[in-house]
Scaffold this motif. Structure first.
Motif, PDB file in Angstrom:
ATOM      1  N   ASP A 100       0.812  -1.127   0.091  1.00  6.86           N
ATOM      2  CA  ASP A 100       0.044  -0.006   0.144  1.00  6.86           C
ATOM      3  C   ASP A 100       0.714   1.255  -0.053  1.00  6.86           C
ATOM      4  O   ASP A 100       0.559   2.195  -0.693  1.00  6.86           O
ATOM      5  CB  ASP A 100      -1.016  -0.018   1.167  1.00  6.86           C
ATOM      6  N   ARG A 101       1.949   1.213   0.690  1.00  9.50           N
ATOM      7  CA  ARG A 101       2.827   2.669   0.758  1.00  9.50           C
ATOM      8  C   ARG A 101       3.636   2.708  -0.526  1.00  9.50           C
ATOM      9  O   ARG A 101       4.136   3.703  -0.769  1.00  9.50           O
ATOM     10  CB  ARG A 101       3.712   2.472   2.021  1.00  9.50           C
ATOM     11  N   PHE A 102       4.123   1.531  -1.283  1.00 11.11           N
ATOM     12  CA  PHE A 102       4.622   1.637  -2.500  1.00 11.11           C
ATOM     13  C   PHE A 102       3.464   2.016  -3.618  1.00 11.11           C
ATOM     14  O   PHE A 102       4.198   2.950  -4.610  1.00 11.11           O
ATOM     15  CB  PHE A 102       5.202   0.199  -2.869  1.00 11.11           C
ATOM     16  N   ALA A 103       2.455   1.442  -3.745  1.00 11.62           N
ATOM     17  CA  ALA A 103       1.723   1.728  -4.902  1.00 11.62           C
ATOM     18  C   ALA A 103       0.268   1.572  -4.769  1.00 11.62           C
ATOM     19  O   ALA A 103      -0.456   1.441  -5.579  1.00 11.62           O
ATOM     20  CB  ALA A 103       2.130   0.721  -6.161  1.00 11.62           C
ATOM     21  N   GLY A 104      -0.179   1.584  -3.383  1.00 17.32           N
ATOM     22  CA  GLY A 104      -1.706   1.587  -2.941  1.00 17.32           C
ATOM     23  C   GLY A 104      -2.275   0.133  -2.971  1.00 17.32           C
ATOM     24  O   GLY A 104      -2.958  -0.255  -2.159  1.00 17.32           O
ATOM     25  N   THR A 105      -2.089  -0.628  -4.074  1.00 15.59           N
ATOM     26  CA  THR A 105      -2.870  -1.801  -4.157  1.00 15.59           C
ATOM     27  C   THR A 105      -2.192  -2.899  -5.133  1.00 15.59           C
ATOM     28  O   THR A 105      -0.770  -2.522  -5.279  1.00 15.59           O
ATOM     29  CB  THR A 105      -4.162  -1.665  -5.183  1.00 15.59           C
ATOM     30  N   LEU A 106      -2.358  -4.030  -5.156  1.00 11.41           N
ATOM     31  CA  LEU A 106      -1.383  -4.925  -5.838  1.00 11.41           C
ATOM     32  C   LEU A 106      -1.317  -4.434  -7.206  1.00 11.41           C
ATOM     33  O   LEU A 106      -0.439  -4.708  -8.023  1.00 11.41           O
ATOM     34  CB  LEU A 106      -1.821  -6.242  -5.579  1.00 11.41           C
ATOM     35  N   ARG A 107      -2.479  -4.287  -7.772  1.00  8.92           N
ATOM     36  CA  ARG A 107      -2.453  -3.760  -9.214  1.00  8.92           C
ATOM     37  C   ARG A 107      -1.575  -2.672  -9.583  1.00  8.92           C
ATOM     38  O   ARG A 107      -1.053  -2.228 -10.563  1.00  8.92           O
ATOM     39  CB  ARG A 107      -3.955  -3.410  -9.616  1.00  8.92           C
ATOM     40  N   GLY A 108      -1.769  -1.666  -8.252  1.00  5.87           N
ATOM     41  CA  GLY A 108      -0.702  -0.521  -8.408  1.00  5.87           C
ATOM     42  C   GLY A 108       0.636  -0.964  -8.463  1.00  5.87           C
ATOM     43  O   GLY A 108       1.295  -0.476  -9.035  1.00  5.87           O
ATOM     44  N   VAL A 109       1.072  -1.986  -7.568  1.00  4.59           N
ATOM     45  CA  VAL A 109       2.439  -2.430  -7.533  1.00  4.59           C
ATOM     46  C   VAL A 109       2.784  -2.909  -9.002  1.00  4.59           C
ATOM     47  O   VAL A 109       3.852  -2.795  -9.546  1.00  4.59           O
ATOM     48  CB  VAL A 109       2.422  -3.730  -6.511  1.00  4.59           C
ATOM     49  N   GLN A 110       1.874  -3.836  -9.655  1.00  5.68           N
ATOM     50  CA  GLN A 110       2.003  -4.341 -10.989  1.00  5.68           C
ATOM     51  C   GLN A 110       2.085  -3.215 -11.926  1.00  5.68           C
ATOM     52  O   GLN A 110       3.109  -3.376 -12.957  1.00  5.68           O
ATOM     53  CB  GLN A 110       0.916  -5.301 -11.398  1.00  5.68           C
ATOM     54  N   ASP A 111       1.584  -1.931 -11.763  1.00  7.36           N
ATOM     55  CA  ASP A 111       1.745  -0.972 -12.759  1.00  7.36           C
ATOM     56  C   ASP A 111       3.372  -0.404 -12.659  1.00  7.36           C
ATOM     57  O   ASP A 111       3.773   0.306 -13.517  1.00  7.36           O
ATOM     58  CB  ASP A 111       0.915   0.239 -12.488  1.00  7.36           C
ATOM     59  N   HIS A 112       3.928  -0.446 -11.342  1.00 10.98           N
ATOM     60  CA  HIS A 112       5.248  -0.066 -11.296  1.00 10.98           C
ATOM     61  C   HIS A 112       6.267  -1.144 -11.232  1.00 10.98           C
ATOM     62  O   HIS A 112       7.355  -0.713 -11.069  1.00 10.98           O
ATOM     63  CB  HIS A 112       5.365   0.454  -9.669  1.00 10.98           C
ATOM     64  N   ARG A 523       5.391   6.819   2.736  1.00  8.28           N
ATOM     65  CA  ARG A 523       4.761   6.337   1.559  1.00  8.28           C
ATOM     66  C   ARG A 523       5.656   6.685   0.558  1.00  8.28           C
ATOM     67  O   ARG A 523       6.505   7.663   0.399  1.00  8.28           O
ATOM     68  CB  ARG A 523       3.555   6.916   1.345  1.00  8.28           C
ATOM     69  N   MET A 524       5.717   5.844  -0.678  1.00 10.09           N
ATOM     70  CA  MET A 524       6.716   5.981  -1.649  1.00 10.09           C
ATOM     71  C   MET A 524       6.130   7.329  -2.318  1.00 10.09           C
ATOM     72  O   MET A 524       5.296   7.861  -2.535  1.00 10.09           O
ATOM     73  CB  MET A 524       6.465   5.102  -2.779  1.00 10.09           C
ATOM     74  N   ASP A 525       7.499   8.227  -2.601  1.00  9.41           N
ATOM     75  CA  ASP A 525       7.463   9.552  -3.191  1.00  9.41           C
ATOM     76  C   ASP A 525       7.706   9.542  -4.734  1.00  9.41           C
ATOM     77  O   ASP A 525       8.787   9.561  -5.140  1.00  9.41           O
ATOM     78  CB  ASP A 525       8.267  10.589  -2.442  1.00  9.41           C
ATOM     79  N   TRP A 526       6.486   9.100  -5.547  1.00 11.70           N
ATOM     80  CA  TRP A 526       6.848   9.112  -7.130  1.00 11.70           C
ATOM     81  C   TRP A 526       7.506  10.339  -7.784  1.00 11.70           C
ATOM     82  O   TRP A 526       8.223  10.175  -8.632  1.00 11.70           O
ATOM     83  CB  TRP A 526       5.596   8.197  -7.609  1.00 11.70           C
ATOM     84  N   ALA A 527       6.820  11.253  -6.984  1.00 13.76           N
ATOM     85  CA  ALA A 527       7.376  12.777  -7.579  1.00 13.76           C
ATOM     86  C   ALA A 527       8.926  12.854  -7.350  1.00 13.76           C
ATOM     87  O   ALA A 527       9.552  13.159  -8.337  1.00 13.76           O
ATOM     88  CB  ALA A 527       6.561  13.906  -6.782  1.00 13.76           C
ATOM     89  N   ARG A 528       9.371  12.447  -6.132  1.00 12.95           N
ATOM     90  CA  ARG A 528      10.843  12.457  -6.020  1.00 12.95           C
ATOM     91  C   ARG A 528      11.543  11.439  -6.995  1.00 12.95           C
ATOM     92  O   ARG A 528      12.766  11.850  -7.174  1.00 12.95           O
ATOM     93  CB  ARG A 528      10.925  12.074  -4.333  1.00 12.95           C
ATOM     94  N   ALA A 529      10.961  10.269  -7.106  1.00 11.56           N
ATOM     95  CA  ALA A 529      11.665   9.330  -8.030  1.00 11.56           C
ATOM     96  C   ALA A 529      11.550  10.089  -9.475  1.00 11.56           C
ATOM     97  O   ALA A 529      12.942   9.947 -10.142  1.00 11.56           O
ATOM     98  CB  ALA A 529      10.668   8.203  -7.981  1.00 11.56           C
TER      99      ALA A 529
END
Length: 644
Positions: A100-112, A523-529
């Motif tokens: 959840d902290r990386f991408a919200g959901t398992l599908r979100g993890v898959q997107d990343h 939580r993962m900071d995708w803007a920082r990435a």
């Protein structure tokens, strides 16, 4: 291995009736013949004559799991049998995250997943995601259902889809398997509270305090602040329940063979969903024995070997990682000694490495680091260490009094210094950490904090100090250079590749407020990435590009195969750590300056290890070791091999 009378059918003819395909029958029977004796021997050591009833049940469970194992996973099994050292390869780099902290959901993890692939990740450990109890749940380690995913993350089908996507990209999915306890809301515990004698025997229940009091005389407290004691009264049970970690986590009775059978079924179910590595959580606590601390008992290793044998029969692509945060003399047993040599877990955490990294960074002295590494007995060559700079947990200062004394330190005094330093109380400290679980009786003070904040980046940025910011970046990259150059599976905790700082708002979530370990679980900071990738000159960009460079350099070095051990070499400078790896292709020498000073390091110390010339695989520099010293910049790391 001791000879035992076979109770399992160990030839193809005896199990052929369960198969329509002769080749499948042969495959299963060959594995059964290979691992059946190990399974039987370990089970007999734990359960005695009870295995006469247990083994046929396990065989039925294994046959069902084998028949239902998807074809692509069976193909992976065959590939892993042909390459049993897959977990030991230099390109094996791990990433650890809360889904959840990386991408919200398992599908979100898959997107990343492409992000992970680009980083060079081959091993993804998603922190506890099987359905926990509602509310407070020890970060997900209070499991209410092993066959379901947290509803906010998705479904088991989403987990299988993610595993398949990862597998197609050569990334192994790693999940936690909590073995010592279940949530009090788990079906087994509910049945026990309802009075079912079958399920009451799944737990340690006592009608009065006589039993608990006997055990408490030698039991430590794991969470003295918010879970004192090891037993909890339950009105429905009308007795005391063993609860090592929290009142809502009920310890399982592994003396009951039915509990082992349940976990064999769960492991194979999850393996068929695509889980490739199981992190065996709290493995050290499984067996209870009066008069001991109820950790590291011999039965634990027999039970683990039995679970591993079942997994090898059905799903040999699967590996076990022991979460055993114990002393080196105890830790080696989780990888296997004597009859268990190389037959227990495939991997274990080298927790001492993390502690010594931070110890040397604070003291600018590596002598204790050298002694701690020398205390480790050699591991089986078919196993690997998991190394890490930081993890989801607190840092406990596991510095032995004996190691400290050998380098002229007081063990309690040094542990006190480290707690002061990393909580920012020590004069001149660069760290920003929080004290976790202060125990006044023992003086133990563990530390929470992100890698970047503990290494000084938070304080440097707040002060607007360019020099201190530069030193903090160098410290972070030095720590990762040691773990990536140690040999084994380096594990990157989510956000460390971006130098994420402590989360000041962790307490805004009510169930996290009393547990300050959430300060280093942002939580993962995708803007920082995106910023780090676009501008490698910023502090976060420097850490990101530097870490990617380290991973790329590691990938090309056969010397970092995990079958080879790193061992300390006497260093003429107390600030500089030398780690030598003797690989068939030659010596690899890691050179690490743990100070903010430029050091003129004697060239003879490197020439004695490598000869007159060497190549640094991090900077691409060539060295000729003559009379002039080798200049080591602050926090410089070198990976040296002899020049051709």
């Amino acid at each position: 291995m001791a000879q035992v009378d076979p109770l399992l059918p160990l030839d193809a003819g005896a199990v052929r009736h369960a198969f329509d395909d002769d080749r499948e029958a042969d495959t299963f029977a060959l594995r059964l013949k290979r691992y059946g004796p190990e399974l039987q021997e370990s089970l007999r050591a734990v359960y005695g004559d009870q295995i006469g009833a247990l083994l046929p049940e396990l065989l039925e469970v294994m046959l069902h799991a084998f028949h239902t194992r998807p074809a692509d996973l069976k193909r992976l099994d065959e590939a892993r049998l042909l390459r049993p050292d897959w977990l030991q390869q230099p390109d094996m780099v791990g990433y650890v995250a809360y889904a959840d902290r990386f991408a919200g959901t398992l599908r979100g993890v898959q997107d990343h997943v492409p992000y992970l692939e680009g980083l060079g990740i081959k091993y993804l450990h998603l922190m506890p995601l099987l359905r926990p109890r509602d509310g407070e749940n020890d970060g997900g380690y209070a499991v209410a259902d092993y066959r379901a995913v947290r509803p906010d993350l998705g479904s088991m089908d989403d987990l299988s889809a993610l595993a398949a996507d990862l597998r197609g990209r050569g990334i192994s999915l790693v999940l936690d398997l909590v073995l010592n306890h279940v949530a009090q809301e788990h079906d087994w515990a509910q049945q026990a509270r309802a009075g079912d004698p079958v399920y009451r025997d799944y737990f340690h229940l006592f009608p009065d305090r006589s039993g608990p009091d006997q055990y408490e005389r030698t039991l430590p407290e794991i969470f003295p602040d918010f879970a004192p004691g090891n037993f909890t009264w339950n009105d429905e049970v009308e007795g005391w329940v063993w609860t090592t970690f929290n009142t809502y986590q009920w310890d399982l009775n592994w003396g009951n063979p039915a509990v082992l059978r349940e976990f064999v079924e769960l492991i194979l179910y999850l393996a068929n969903r695509g889980v490739e590595v199981f992190r065996l959580d709290a493995i050290a606590f499984l067996w209870k024995r009066p008069g001991t601390d109820c950790q590291n008992q011999p039965e634990v290793h027999h039970l683990t070997r039995a679970l591993r044998a079942c997994a090898r029969i059905v799903a040999p692509a699967v590996a076990f990682k022991a979460e055993a945060i114990v002393a080196p003399a105890e830790l080696i047993h989780y990888l296997g000694t004597r009859d268990h040599h190389g037959r227990v877990s495939d991997m274990a955490y080298h927790n001492s490495l993390m502690v010594q990294l931070w110890s040397s960074l604070a003291s600018r002295n590596v002598r204790l680091f050298e002694e701690a590494l020398r205390a480790f007995p050699p591991k089986p060559t078919n196993t690997t260490w998991g190394m890490y700079v930081r993890c989801h947990d607190d840092i406990g200062w596991a510095v032995s009094d004996e190691d400290a004394a050998r380098v002229g330190l007081s063990g309690p005094g040094h542990r006190h210094f480290l707690s002061d330093f990393y909580s920012g109380e020590f004069p001149g400290s660069f760290a920003r950490g929080l004290v976790f679980q202060h125990n006044p009786q023992t003086g133990d003070r563990r530390i929470s904090g992100s890698c970047a904040s503990l290494a000084g980046l938070e304080a440097a940025l707040d002060a607007g100090d360019p020099r201190q910011t530069d030193l903090a970046v160098r410290r972070i990259l030095l720590l990762h250079a040691v773990t990536l150059g140690f040999g084994g599976v380096p594990l990157l905790y989510m956000g460390d590749e971006l130098a994420l700082l402590n989360d000041p708002d962790y307490g805004d979530t009510p169930e996290h407020a009393l547990d300050n370990r959430w300060v280093h679980r942002p939580r993962m900071d995708w803007a920082r990435a995106q910023e780090a990738a676009a501008d490698p000159s910023t502090p976060h960009g420097r850490v990101n590009s530097g870490l990617r460079h380290l991973i790329a350099a590691r990938r090309g070095l056969a010397h970092l195969h995990a079958s080879v051990e790193s061992r300390p070499v006497d260093s003429p400078d107390p600030c500089v750590l030398l780690l030598r790896r003797d690989h068939p292709q030659g010596v690899l020498l890691g050179v690490y300056n743990f100070s903010e000073h430029t050091i003129n390091f004697p060239a003879w110390a490197l020439r004695d290890q490598l000869g007159p010339q060497a190549l640094d695989h991090l900077a691409g520099s060539a060295f000729t070791f003559g009379h002039a010293p080798v200049v080591l910049d602050p926090y410089r790391a070198l990976w040296l091999t002899a020049a051709p």
